[in-house]
Structure formats: structure tokens, C-alpha cells
Design a protein around this motif. Structure first.
Motif, PDB file in Angstrom:
ATOM      1  N   ALA A   1       0.828  -1.215   0.000  1.00 18.93           N
ATOM      2  CA  ALA A   1       0.000   0.000   0.000  1.00 18.93           C
ATOM      3  C   ALA A   1       0.860   1.262   0.000  1.00 18.93           C
ATOM      4  N   LYS A   2       0.254   2.332  -0.521  1.00 20.59           N
ATOM      5  CA  LYS A   2       0.931   3.638  -0.500  1.00 20.59           C
ATOM      6  C   LYS A   2       1.107   4.084   0.950  1.00 20.59           C
ATOM      7  N   LYS A   3       2.293   4.533   1.281  1.00 21.20           N
ATOM      8  CA  LYS A   3       2.576   4.949   2.649  1.00 21.20           C
ATOM      9  C   LYS A   3       2.320   6.440   2.810  1.00 21.20           C
ATOM     10  N   GLU A   4       2.147   6.862   4.073  1.00 17.44           N
ATOM     11  CA  GLU A   4       1.956   8.276   4.368  1.00 17.44           C
ATOM     12  C   GLU A   4       3.291   9.006   4.243  1.00 17.44           C
ATOM     13  N   PRO A   5       3.287  10.213   3.690  1.00 18.81           N
ATOM     14  CA  PRO A   5       4.547  10.957   3.487  1.00 18.81           C
ATOM     15  C   PRO A   5       5.346  11.159   4.769  1.00 18.81           C
ATOM     16  N   ASP A   6       4.664  11.318   5.893  1.00 18.72           N
ATOM     17  CA  ASP A   6       5.372  11.581   7.155  1.00 18.72           C
ATOM     18  C   ASP A   6       5.771  10.297   7.879  1.00 18.72           C
ATOM     19  N   GLY A   7       5.512   9.159   7.256  1.00 18.89           N
ATOM     20  CA  GLY A   7       5.891   7.891   7.856  1.00 18.89           C
ATOM     21  C   GLY A   7       4.887   7.331   8.826  1.00 18.89           C
ATOM     22  N   SER A   8       3.769   8.019   9.039  1.00 18.60           N
ATOM     23  CA  SER A   8       2.745   7.534   9.970  1.00 18.60           C
ATOM     24  C   SER A   8       1.986   6.357   9.369  1.00 18.60           C
ATOM     25  N   ALA A   9       1.279   5.646  10.227  1.00 16.81           N
ATOM     26  CA  ALA A   9       0.554   4.464   9.769  1.00 16.81           C
ATOM     27  C   ALA A   9      -0.567   4.853   8.814  1.00 16.81           C
TER      28      ALA A   9
ATOM     29  N   ALA B   1      -4.547  18.117   3.962  1.00 23.49           N
ATOM     30  CA  ALA B   1      -3.849  16.890   4.339  1.00 23.49           C
ATOM     31  C   ALA B   1      -4.842  15.747   4.544  1.00 23.49           C
ATOM     32  N   ALA B   2      -5.984  16.058   5.143  1.00 19.99           N
ATOM     33  CA  ALA B   2      -7.007  15.033   5.374  1.00 19.99           C
ATOM     34  C   ALA B   2      -7.557  14.505   4.056  1.00 19.99           C
ATOM     35  N   MET B   3      -7.771  15.398   3.093  1.00 24.83           N
ATOM     36  CA  MET B   3      -8.275  14.981   1.783  1.00 24.83           C
ATOM     37  C   MET B   3      -7.245  14.122   1.052  1.00 24.83           C
ATOM     38  N   ASP B   4      -5.977  14.520   1.135  1.00 21.64           N
ATOM     39  CA  ASP B   4      -4.921  13.745   0.470  1.00 21.64           C
ATOM     40  C   ASP B   4      -4.772  12.362   1.096  1.00 21.64           C
TER      41      ASP B   4
END
Length: 321
Positions: free
Chosen positions: A190-198, A231-234
Motif C-alpha cells: 500500500a501507498k505509505k503516508e509521506p510523514d511515515g505515519s501508519a 492533508a485530510a483529503m490527500d
């Protein structure tokens, strides 16, 4: 050795009885088309035929099992096709809602449409089969697998084990995925979050986050609010992409299983023909040979009757006179 009239009479009766028994046995074979009607006719062939019959009965049970599996998987595939369409529509709304030129009213309209899609997905997640059992609840089929928890979030409450079915002697397959596998999971790549969060795995939380963001007024909002909304939409957009790939992966698995079931049915049909031919070789009578044997035994029986009739009119006293 002396022969009495009684001994001669009994010998003639025994001969007629044996001839009649053989004739009736052949007649039974002619009537049934079977050479082996009782185990005593041919114990070896009868025992082998019993084994073949048991194998055929077992295969018949697996055929019924595959029919049930095909129905279950086809129904699940149909439902997941609806899920795929709904997630795709949600992605389109997320892209539209992320457009910077929309007014707060337009964004609220997008949120309303997105909420409708979310409710549609919830309805699909709580779908029932023809027997009224929840499809995505695992083995806990008597209760809706998805419901709001104490915080208002949609959570999975179904079983943890997918429903499996034995469809052949050495094949057991999943015929009912859990809602956890479909609606609250993402693929390993899966695509990961840019900030490294789950990454978010719950499809409903993804949509709820976007709906909340779309309903946040931006006309007079500060930069921090606008950044948080963006950020929430992305994040929802990435989450929906991951969720869609997960659903498509499950559908691909189902498609493979349906093809496998078709193959197993075809193989079972071929085996059935082979088994039936083997049983026929063991049990069936040769029509021509049986008719010939029946005619010969009938003639022999008639001759025995004639001999008995002639002999019964005589006695040793008459023969000695």
C-alpha cells in the motif's frame, strides 16, 4: 448299489430344481441387465463395485459442495463489484472536493454525496445471502458485522475466521471473506503516508475524515486549518486507492477460485464416466451371451420336466415286469 423309486424321484426333482434355479438366475440377469445382482454372484466383483459406489457417492457430495461454494463466491463477487464502483465514485468525489476553487457550499454538497457513498458501502458490508446470513461476518453470521462503536466510528464486529469449504478430496478453499479482510485492510504494498505515519486501513474512517474536512468552512479559515483540511483529503485519497487495490485483490482471488471450481467439476465429470464404465465392466451382463444362455437353460429345464414326467409314470416294479 440298489436304487429305489424314491431315490430316482428325488434325483429328478433335484435336477429340475437346479435347472430352474439357474434359469431364474439368468432371467434375473436378463431383466436387470446386471451380471452381479447379489454379492454371492461374484464376491470379488461385488466388493470392487461397492468401493466404486462409495467413491461415486463421495464425489457426488463434493459436487454439491462445489455448487454451494460457487453460489457463495458468485454472490460475494457481485457484492464486491458494487463495492468497487462505490469506492471509485468516492475517489472521484475526493478529487472534486480537493479543487481549490470550490465554495464552502459546493464542498458541503460534495460531502453530502460522499456520505451517501459511505452509507452505500456500509449497506454492502452488511449484505446478507439468500439464507439471511451476513456475508462478511465470518462464522458469526447472525449479527451485522459493521456497526458504530461508542465513538461513532464504524467498526468490524464479525468473526475473525473466513468461511471455508472442502470442495474436493484434497482441496479446501475460502468461500466467504470476513469484512475485516475486505473493508478494514490494505495490501502489503500500500501507498505509505509521506510523514511515515501508519496508513488508515478502515474504509469508513477514510470517508468520515474526508466528509468532516469537506464540511469545515474555509472561506475565513486560517492557513493551518486549510493545510489540515488539504492533508485530510490527500490522506483519504491515498487510503481509498489502497482500499480499492485490496478489494480488487480479493475479487481476483474469487475469480481464480471460480475458475478452479469449474475445473474441478469438469474433472469430476470425467471421473464419473470412468467409474461408471468400471462398474459396468464388473456388474453388467453381456446381453447377447445372457439371452443365449437363458434360451439354452430354458430348453434344458423343459427337457428336465419331460424326463421327470416320463420317469414319474414308471417304477422299479414296472421295469422288472
Amino acid at each position: 448299489m440298489r436304487l429305489s423309486t424314491t431315490m430316482i424321484y428325488e434325483q429328478q426333482v433335484r435336477g429340475i430344481s437346479d435347472s430352474q434355479s439357474s434359469w431364474l438366475k439368468t432371467g434375473e440377469q436378463l431383466a436387470t441387465g446386471k451380471r452381479v445382482n447379489n454379492p454371492s454372484d461374484d464376491p470379488v466383483a461385488a466388493s470392487r463395485a461397492v468401493v466404486l459406489s462409495q467413491t461415486q457417492a463421495r464425489d457426488a457430495q463434493y459436487t454439491t459442495s462445489r455448487s454451494f461454494a460457487t453460489q457463495s463466491l458468485s454472490l460475494e463477487e457481485n457484492t464486491l463489484a458494487g463495492v468497487t464502483g462505490a469506492v471509485t465514485s468516492a475517489q472521484e468525489q475526493i478529487v472534486l472536493g480537493s479543487t481549490g476553487t470550490l465554495s464552502d457550499g459546493d464542498r458541503a454538497s460534495v460531502a453530502t454525496r460522499l456520505e451517501g457513498i459511505r452509507n452505500q458501502l456500509l449497506n454492502l458490508a452488511n449484505s446478507k445471502d439468500g439464507s439471511g446470513r451476513y456475508m462478511f461476518a465470518g462464522y458469526k453470521t447472525d449479527a451485522a458485522p459493521f456497526a458504530a462503536d461508542a465513538t461513532g466510528d464504524i467498526a468490524y464486529n464479525g468473526g475473525t475466521n473466513a468461511i471455508t469449504q472442502k470442495v474436493d478430496a484434497s482441496r479446501t478453499m475460502t468461500i466467504g471473506h470476513t469484512g475485516d479482510d475486505v473493508f478494514t485492510s490494505i495490501p502489503s504494498n500500500a501507498k505509505k503516508e509521506p510523514d511515515g505515519s501508519a496508513s488508515e486501513t478502515n474504509l469508513f474512517k477514510m470517508l468520515d475524515s474526508a466528509i468532516s474536512a469537506l464540511r469545515t468552512p474555509l472561506a475565513s479559515a486560517d492557513d493551518a486549518t486549510k493545510t489540515a483540511v488539504s492533508a485530510a483529503m490527500d490522506k483519504t485519497n491515498r487510503g481509498l486507492s489502497n482500499s480499492l487495490n485490496n478489494v480488487l485483490s480479493v475479487r481476483s482471488e474469487i475469480g481464480t477460485q471460480l475458475n478452479e471450481l469449474d475445473t474441478l467439476d469438469s474433472q469430476a465429470g470425467d471421473r464419473s464416466v470412468i467409474y461408471e464404465a468400471q462398474r459396468g465392466n464388473l456388474e453388467d451382463a453381456d446381453p447377447a451371451a445372457t439371452i443365449s444362455k437363458y434360451t439354452m437353460q430354458q430348453t434344458a429345464l423343459q427337457a428336465a420336466y419331460k424326463t421327470f414326467t416320463d420317469m414319474s409314470a414308471l417304477s422299479l416294479f414296472k421295469l422288472n415286469s
